[in-house]
Design an enzyme around this catalytic site. Structure first.
Site, mmCIF file in Angstrom:
data_model
loop_
_atom_site.group_PDB
_atom_site.id
_atom_site.type_symbol
_atom_site.label_atom_id
_atom_site.label_comp_id
_atom_site.label_asym_id
_atom_site.label_seq_id
_atom_site.Cartn_x
_atom_site.Cartn_y
_atom_site.Cartn_z
ATOM 1 N N ASP A 255 0.876 -1.176 0.000
ATOM 2 C CA ASP A 255 0.000 0.000 0.000
ATOM 3 C C ASP A 255 0.906 1.216 0.000
ATOM 4 O O ASP A 255 1.442 1.605 1.038
ATOM 5 C CB ASP A 255 -0.892 -0.029 1.247
ATOM 6 C CG ASP A 255 -1.713 1.235 1.402
ATOM 7 O OD1 ASP A 255 -2.455 1.346 2.389
ATOM 8 O OD2 ASP A 255 -1.613 2.142 0.544
ATOM 9 N N LYS A 281 -3.607 11.780 -3.683
ATOM 10 C CA LYS A 281 -2.595 12.089 -2.687
ATOM 11 C C LYS A 281 -1.312 12.563 -3.326
ATOM 12 O O LYS A 281 -0.381 12.985 -2.628
ATOM 13 C CB LYS A 281 -2.321 10.870 -1.807
ATOM 14 C CG LYS A 281 -3.539 10.532 -0.962
ATOM 15 C CD LYS A 281 -3.228 9.647 0.231
ATOM 16 C CE LYS A 281 -4.431 9.590 1.154
ATOM 17 N NZ LYS A 281 -4.985 8.259 1.344
ATOM 18 N N CYS A 424 -8.700 6.440 9.585
ATOM 19 C CA CYS A 424 -8.911 5.126 8.964
ATOM 20 C C CYS A 424 -7.934 4.093 9.492
ATOM 21 O O CYS A 424 -7.464 3.232 8.752
ATOM 22 C CB CYS A 424 -8.806 5.195 7.440
ATOM 23 S SG CYS A 424 -10.238 5.986 6.718
#
Lengths: 469, 350
Positions: A255, A281, A424
């Site tokens: 990730d 991002k 998150c």
């Protein structure tokens, strides 16, 4: 930088209440004056004779940063949630719609050909950005979350089933993963019976690599981990992890949402099997992200979503599927957004990722040090040192002050935008024993003044709330 | 949509029902007995009408913090007296920082909530911070509130509500709309985001007040666990408070009408002289859900299905017809009737 640090008053020696609004302005002014005389990054090419930091130069490209909120100048410190977009990216998107908007891959006419060319060019740009060997290894998705779900549903459902052995296949994650890299695996494990194991943190507050290594066994089928943590600011040694995983025939999904925008990420060097990132991002628009997957893996994977584009021939009773990446790009893609993402890759490459990274390492250190000097502040993640480089973000809590109160006051009274909540990463917060945290995250368009404004505002906020205790 | 509170109430609340069409479907039940249409699973969220006679500010206009928004705000005089005082106090304080100080002051003086009341039922949903609210009746059947939060700003807001609403009767509390938040001038309470703790706090407090009333009406003595039977129509709130209807409801369960049911029937009969009138007590459906949710079940007459065929509806829009029925049953709505499902037709439409 030392010069600047000395000018900033140490908070331990000042009584909190003594920091009035008037003095904050004078601090800011004196610091910015010091700024102009110190050089912060490598050779800068500007029209000015005095060297100006990357942050200052880059700011000019971001109109959104030049505004006031709630009566104060905006200080945007939430780039880990989403980055701002430079004019070049916005232009690319506008351009697409204004001059050559057309559906891709299917048309014959001029506009369609042009749109297709630009779309595929964007794919090549992304491939080049992460040094993928072939642009066909880039699958455009809606965002990184969708990319992970794609792997989970397409690769996971067929590969995480127990085989001839009785034992269940193992997926290794860490407690610090973003929800998008936990929940899809939970869903898969419910369907296939795969077991999920979580690496916890060591005393430096980073995932315990030794524990990870020990967890990897023949039963391991997948290791899915972050490259850079959006809460802890730590990085994992992906290259090594890949070596250990491949030894037992396990795949690795990285990730890279917090790494691709901020540093050079070379998928061939990492040798990861899958890598995901989000456009929004990394100065690109929302609505697009990508999955990098090794060719042989993608070729063997069944489709995720079904529809147009991903087929070869369609009959009433069955269909045959296209080759990757098309196989995983059902329906009309976010064409304009992909092209704008390509423009973002160009923009970042023009500045140079190594330069961006270098600047951010400095900024990260400055942020950490000044934040740590504020009393009663607890920053999560590792301390920066010779061997440990933190990302340019700090998740923290102030003793006795709820992060929401903090963020609200910072926004309302000072125009400082930070994030508060669990980011998150609920399991991580639970592990750390807190409900929520505040997080300030920087990008290359932030400056040391931004950090200073933040610290001053933070001190004011803390003193305000303390006066009520 | 503004001023008059009583009869326009249902009208305004009608407008905000997103799933209106399923509920007032004009599908004719095949037989005389009212048959509840099986509701497709994705629409299974039953929308019932609260008896809150309020004007709910649409979320979009709430985002503009200027008082000169196009939506008329609830007049301050309709608020409970203590709340009026609080609003006036905040209005007199101009500087935002001073407002926060005032808020924190309230929070500091809030009576602490015993930790045994920090339960899931008492937690306000949709808050980034943790907020708990507890409600109980005093001897005069006024609602008393207690609250707490780990965030001092939220605690201040909670304290504001507690101070403003505590010790007042249920009807007065239910009349309060979130409009007054605009008048406070606290920007943070106005963002119609999902984490709007202030709105959710108010809603929970109203919900608890209502459920206290219902329980007291039926004489069931309960601990203050949340009553599941009232569903709020809210374009922002999270689903947890949604009540679902079991799918097997293709045949209605014939329940003999109790006193309220009889009163409803009489009233409608008398006023609308219908060709057809069916009054079905379906409170058990919601009682069942209360049981599922853990509290001991509510056997009161709270939910009814009505089918009325009458000439009185001639020339009137669907909304007007429902309003007619509601107006006739105001008394019931004030005294424990939660919700009605109405099918209103003219003889020609049958």
């Amino acid at each position: 930088m030392e010069g600047v640090a000395m000018k900033l008053p140490s908070f331990k020696s000042l009584a909190p209440t003594a920091i009035s609004v008037a003095s904050t302005f004078s601090i800011r002014r004196s610091l910015s004056f010091a700024r102009r005389s110190s050089s912060l990054s490598a050779a800068t090419i500007t029209a000015d004779s005095e060297p100006v930091s990357l942050g200052h130069r880059a700011r000019k490209d971001f109109r959104i940063l030049h505004q006031e909120v709630n009566g104060s100048k905006l200080v945007y410190l939430d780039s880990a949630a989403t980055s701002q977009k430079p004019a070049a990216v916005l232009e690319a998107l506008q351009n697409y719609y204004e001059f050559y908007n057309s559906n891709v891959h299917r048309g014959i006419h001029y506009l369609s050909a042009k749109a297709t060319d630009e779309f595929e060019l964007a794919r090549k740009k992304v491939a080049r950005f992460i040094n993928a060997s072939d642009s066909r290894e880039i699958v455009f998705t809606r965002n990184a979350t969708e990319a992970i779900n794609l792997v989970a549903y397409s690769w996971g459902l067929s590969n995480l089933k127990p085989g001839d052995e009785v034992c269940a296949p193992l997926v290794i994650l860490t407690v610090a993963e973003h929800h998008s890299c936990i929940v899809p695996w939970q869903i898969v494990s419910q369907k296939t019976g795969a077991v999920l194991k979580f690496v916890t943190l060591n005393e430096d507050e980073v995932p315990d690599i030794d524990m990870l290594r020990e967890m990897i066994s023949e039963k391991t089928k997948l290791v899915a981990v972050h490259h850079v943590s959006n809460v802890l600011a730590s990085s994992l040694p992906i290259e090594e992890i890949v070596v250990w995983a491949h030894e037992v025939g396990a795949k690795v999904l990285v990730d890279a949402c917090q790494s691709v925008p901020h540093m050079v990420v070379d998928v061939q060097k990492l040798n990861a099997d899958f890598l995901v990132a989000s456009s929004h991002k990394m100065c690109g628009p929302t609505g697009i992200g990508f999955l990098y997957g090794k060719s042989d893996l993608l070729l063997a994977m069944p489709p995720f979503l079904g529809g147009g584009e991903m087929i070869s021939d369609v009959f009433l009773d069955h269909s045959t599927y296209a080759e990757p990446p098309s196989r995983f790009e059902a329906g009309t893609p976010a064409i304009g957004e992909a092209i704008a993402l390509g423009a973002a890759c160009d923009y970042l490459s023009d500045i140079g990722m190594p330069k961006i990274h270098e600047y951010e390492v400095e900024l990260a250190k400055y942020l950490y040090e000044t934040l740590a000097s504020v009393p009663d502040v607890r920053i999560y993640g590792p301390r920066p040192s010779e061997s440990v480089q933190r990302a340019a973000l700090c998740s923290f809590n102030v003793e006795g002050l709820h992060p929401t109160d903090l963020a609200t006051f910072l926004d309302q009274q000072h125009g400082v935008a930070i994030r508060s909540g669990h980011h998150c990463a609920q399991p991580l917060h639970r592990y750390l024993g807190v409900n929520a945290s505040a997080r300030a995250s920087l990008y290359f368009y932030n400056t040391k003044e931004d950090v200073d404004s933040f610290i001053v505002a933070l001190a004011d906020t803390v003193s305000f709330f303390n006066s009520f205790k | 949509m503004a001023a008059s509170m009583s009869s326009s109430c249902c009208l305004s609340s009608l407008r905000l029902i997103p799933f209106k069409r399923t509920f007032f479907s004009s599908v004719n039940p095949p037989s005389k007995n009212l048959i509840l249409r099986p509701i497709p699973s994705f629409l299974r969220t039953i929308v019932t009408f609260q008896k809150i006679p309020t004007v709910i500010v649409p979320p979009l206009s709430a985002s503009s913090s200027s008082p000169s928004s196009s939506v008329d705000l609830q007049p301050i005089e309709e608020l409970p007296p203590k709340l009026q005082e609080i609003v006036k106090l905040f209005q007199s304080v101009q500087e935002p920082k001073a407002k926060y100080e005032q808020l924190l002051f309230y929070g500091k003086n809030l009576k602490p909530l015993d930790s045994r009341f920090k339960t899931r039922e008492n937690k306000v949903e949709g808050c980034v911070s943790q907020v708990w609210v507890r409600a109980f009746f005093d001897e005069e059947r006024n609602v008393v509130y207690e609250a707490d939060s780990d965030s001092v700003l939220t605690k201040g807001l909670a304290a504001l509500l507690v101070n403003g609403l505590s010790g007042r009767p249920v009807t007065e509390i239910l009349r309060v709309t979130p409009d007054f938040a605009v008048l406070l001038g606290l920007q943070q309470s106005l963002t119609p985001s999902r984490n709007n703790g202030f709105l959710n706090m108010l809603k929970l407090m109203q919900k608890k007040a209502l459920s206290l009333e219902v329980k007291a009406d039926d004489g069931t003595s309960e601990s203050t666990t949340d009553e599941a039977s009232v569903v709020e129509v809210d374009l922002e709130s999270k689903p947890p408070s949604v009540v679902e209807v079991e799918e097997s409801e293709s045949v209605s369960k014939i329940v003999a009408l109790g006193s309220r049911g009889m009163r409803i029937r009489e009233k409608l009969d008398k006023e609308l002289t219908p060709d057809e009138l069916e009054v079905e007590d379906v409170s058990y459906q919601h009682a069942g859900h209360a049981a599922v949710r853990g509290s001991a079940g509510d056997d009161g007459e709270t939910h009814f299905n009505l089918r009325v065929v009458s000439d009185a509806f001639q020339g009137k829009s669907l909304v007007k017809r429902h309003r007619m029925v509601y107006d006739l049953l105001q008394e019931e709505l004030q005294s424990g009737l939660h919700a009605l499902s109405i099918v209103a037709k003219t003889p020609a439409e049958v």
